[in-house]
Design a protein around this motif. Structure first.
Motif, mmCIF file in Angstrom:
data_model
loop_
_atom_site.group_PDB
_atom_site.id
_atom_site.type_symbol
_atom_site.label_atom_id
_atom_site.label_comp_id
_atom_site.label_asym_id
_atom_site.label_seq_id
_atom_site.Cartn_x
_atom_site.Cartn_y
_atom_site.Cartn_z
ATOM 1 N N MET A 132 -5.759 7.677 0.632
ATOM 2 C CA MET A 132 -6.568 6.539 1.181
ATOM 3 C C MET A 132 -5.616 5.333 1.341
ATOM 4 O O MET A 132 -5.560 4.542 2.240
ATOM 5 C CB MET A 132 -8.020 6.212 0.252
ATOM 6 N N ILE A 133 -4.974 5.212 0.044
ATOM 7 C CA ILE A 133 -4.057 3.705 -0.050
ATOM 8 C C ILE A 133 -3.142 4.012 0.897
ATOM 9 O O ILE A 133 -2.513 3.001 1.693
ATOM 10 C CB ILE A 133 -3.530 3.648 -1.366
ATOM 11 N N SER A 166 2.108 6.307 -7.111
ATOM 12 C CA SER A 166 0.959 7.067 -7.737
ATOM 13 C C SER A 166 1.112 8.379 -7.704
ATOM 14 O O SER A 166 0.796 9.370 -8.460
ATOM 15 C CB SER A 166 -0.283 6.666 -7.101
ATOM 16 N N ALA A 221 0.878 -1.074 -0.002
ATOM 17 C CA ALA A 221 -0.065 0.096 0.120
ATOM 18 C C ALA A 221 0.768 1.104 0.082
ATOM 19 O O ALA A 221 0.642 2.188 -0.778
ATOM 20 C CB ALA A 221 -0.965 -0.118 1.247
ATOM 21 N N SER A 234 -3.832 12.946 -4.428
ATOM 22 C CA SER A 234 -5.296 12.782 -4.632
ATOM 23 C C SER A 234 -6.182 12.284 -3.339
ATOM 24 O O SER A 234 -5.327 11.493 -2.453
ATOM 25 C CB SER A 234 -5.789 12.040 -5.826
ATOM 26 N N THR A 235 -7.162 11.924 -3.536
ATOM 27 C CA THR A 235 -8.043 11.415 -2.290
ATOM 28 C C THR A 235 -7.621 9.912 -2.268
ATOM 29 O O THR A 235 -7.337 9.308 -1.197
ATOM 30 C CB THR A 235 -9.516 11.516 -2.300
ATOM 31 N N TRP A 236 -7.597 9.202 -3.548
ATOM 32 C CA TRP A 236 -7.145 7.722 -3.754
ATOM 33 C C TRP A 236 -5.796 7.667 -2.841
ATOM 34 O O TRP A 236 -5.597 6.671 -2.097
ATOM 35 C CB TRP A 236 -6.951 7.578 -5.115
ATOM 36 N N ASN A 237 -4.777 8.371 -3.453
ATOM 37 C CA ASN A 237 -3.481 8.391 -2.566
ATOM 38 C C ASN A 237 -3.549 8.257 -1.431
ATOM 39 O O ASN A 237 -2.797 7.659 -0.775
ATOM 40 C CB ASN A 237 -2.486 9.412 -3.364
ATOM 41 N N THR A 297 1.403 10.754 -10.913
ATOM 42 C CA THR A 297 0.085 11.800 -11.074
ATOM 43 C C THR A 297 0.687 13.178 -11.176
ATOM 44 O O THR A 297 0.044 13.963 -11.916
ATOM 45 C CB THR A 297 -1.045 11.588 -10.315
ATOM 46 N N ALA A 320 1.051 4.112 -3.121
ATOM 47 C CA ALA A 320 0.678 5.283 -2.629
ATOM 48 C C ALA A 320 1.772 6.333 -3.040
ATOM 49 O O ALA A 320 1.730 7.297 -3.773
ATOM 50 C CB ALA A 320 0.478 5.763 -1.068
#
Length: 461
Positions: A237-238, A224, A217, A232-235, A228, A221
């Motif tokens: 979260m992971i 990523s 994870a 981001s929110t996804w980054n 990018t 993160a």
């Protein structure tokens, strides 16, 4: 040494060499895989991450499993797994499937490394030190010539050949191992009499899962964000999942009676802890060059795989030649002087990386590889000696496991470092930036070893 033991050595040697061979051949295949699957450098780096993460987890686990199921069974099963994964990997319909087979291959090779040394220690009772040194040659030799072999294979038969080449080694090792490794003695408390829950607790399954989730994870993160260019929110979260898993892992390992990684050992033996920290830094430096130079040659200098493999021989040959000389020096003077020289050489090699561009003379590349090869030979013997000196005899088994974990973590971090610095494309400017970072890390190693030298001298006085 009788004939049976010689064949036993060959069987085990050909088995354990598959892990370093497959981990090193891939360094020359990265550029080719990037083109075949149309990936950026960050994504293709997972072919490296996956192997070392699986090895870091599998080797200590398989060491425990050998006590439950027997070393012969683990060794032979590992060979079968490598055979199957090596046959299926070239048929991968996508890069994701190739990663899956690469992980399976790593688990199989780790099964043999985990029990190979133990098999020799148990069954080769005469000239045991010589026998173990022969196995060390199999391990270091395979890692040294891996890029050369990989370069030749990819040049003539493309990337699937680096998997297919395992087949003759696996077949020969299996036949010899079947005939020469004695059958496992019956184990009083066999896995058949043990509940699944107890068995899972014994190998610390929760710890393994938490360690793997945290590592994967956090890597996803970090890579990523670099890929990018924004957070981001996804980054988040992971990365949060990875951080939480890491915290839970640490708490779990401190409480459990059979930890996957015995963290309390680090606090109990600080000298051993510093050896592992230093070993991790050494592997970050070495493998950053090991994986970086082939990509620099192929993607920046447009050197083909064959000539890349030839040039990489400078690294492996210098390492092999210096290792026995380092052993004699360390026997007389201790590990610290050799480690200081190795750190100085790595600093010099890192500075040379900063000087490399699209038109640098090939002799500078060869000199860089030779310098790192010599330092690798000194570090390989010196760090092992430092580990033995800093670790009580009753702890050497656990210490060796932690030592190998430090190696793999350093290798994973080196791949992460390259991925973050390079991003989508491997470039000369990015490689020079990597050289600057490596110079700082190598300089810190010099400082650590000089302080250790002064501390030893003051204690002696």
């Amino acid at each position: 040494m009788n004939d049976r033991n010689k064949w036993l050595m060959i069987a085990v040697g050909m088995g354990i060499m598959l892990n370093p061979l497959n981990s090193s051949m891939i360094s020359v295949a990265i550029a080719r895989l990037q083109n075949v699957y149309q990936l950026d450098f960050t994504d293709v780096s997972w072919i490296i991450f996956s192997f070392y993460i699986a090895s870091a987890v599998a080797q200590p686990v398989m060491g425990k499993c050998s006590d439950l199921f027997g070393r012969r069974k683990i060794f032979l099963t590992g060979l079968v797994i490598v055979f199957v994964s090596s046959m299926l990997a070239p048929l991968s319909p996508s890069f994701s499937w190739l990663i899956v087979f690469r992980i399976v291959q790593s688990i199989g090779t780790s099964m043999m490394v985990a029990v190979g040394m133990a098999i020799v220690r148990i069954y080769v009772t005469e000239k045991q030190a010589a026998a173990l040194s022969v196995l060390a040659i199999f391990l270091s030799g395979a890692a040294a010539i891996g890029p050369f072999i990989g370069g030749i294979l990819i040049h003539w038969w493309d990337w699937p050949s680096i998997f297919i080449v395992n087949i003759p080694f696996v077949t020969a090792s299996f036949l010899f191992a079947w005939r020469t490794i004695p059958k496992d003695e019956p184990i009083e408390s066999t896995s058949g009499e043990m509940s699944i829950r107890k068995w899972l607790g014994l190998i610390d399954t929760p710890g393994i899962l938490l360690f793997t989730v945290a590592l994967v994870a956090l890597l996803i993160a970090l890579l990523s964000v670099k890929s990018t260019g924004y957070l981001s929110t996804w980054n988040l979260m992971i990365g949060g999942i990875g951080f939480i898993a890491l915290v839970i892992f640490i708490r779990h390992e401190l409480k459990t009676s059979s930890p996957f990684i015995p963290l309390r050992t680090f606090a109990k033996y600080p000298a051993m802890t510093w050896v592992n920290v230093q070993f991790m830094l050494i592997n970050i430096l070495f493998y950053s060059l090991f994986f970086g130079i082939p990509s620099y040659l192929q993607q920046v200098r447009h050197v083909n795989e064959f000539n890349t493999g030839i040039l990489m021989l400078a690294l492996g040959l210098c390492s092999l030649v210096i290792s026995p000389l380092a052993g004699r020096w360390i026997d007389k003077s201790g590990s610290r002087p050799a480690l200081i020289v190795a750190a100085v050489l790595m600093t010099f090699g890192s500075i040379l990386i900063v000087l490399l561009d699209e038109n640098s003379p090939v002799v500078i590349v060869i000199l860089t590889l030779a310098v790192f090869g010599i330092s690798n030979g000194l570090n390989g013997v010196g760090m092992q000696a430092a580990l033995f000196k800093s670790t009580p005899k009753e702890m050497i088994g656990v210490a060796s496991g932690i030592f190998n974990t430090s190696r793999y973590l350093g290798t994973i971090l080196s791949s992460l470092l390259i991925g973050i610095v390079m991003g989508d494309t491997f470039s000369a400017i990015g490689f020079q930036m990597l050289g600057v970072i490596l110079t700082v890390l190598a300089t810190s190693l010099i400082i650590m070893n000089l302080r250790g030298q002064r501390s030893s001298e003051s204690q002696a006085v």
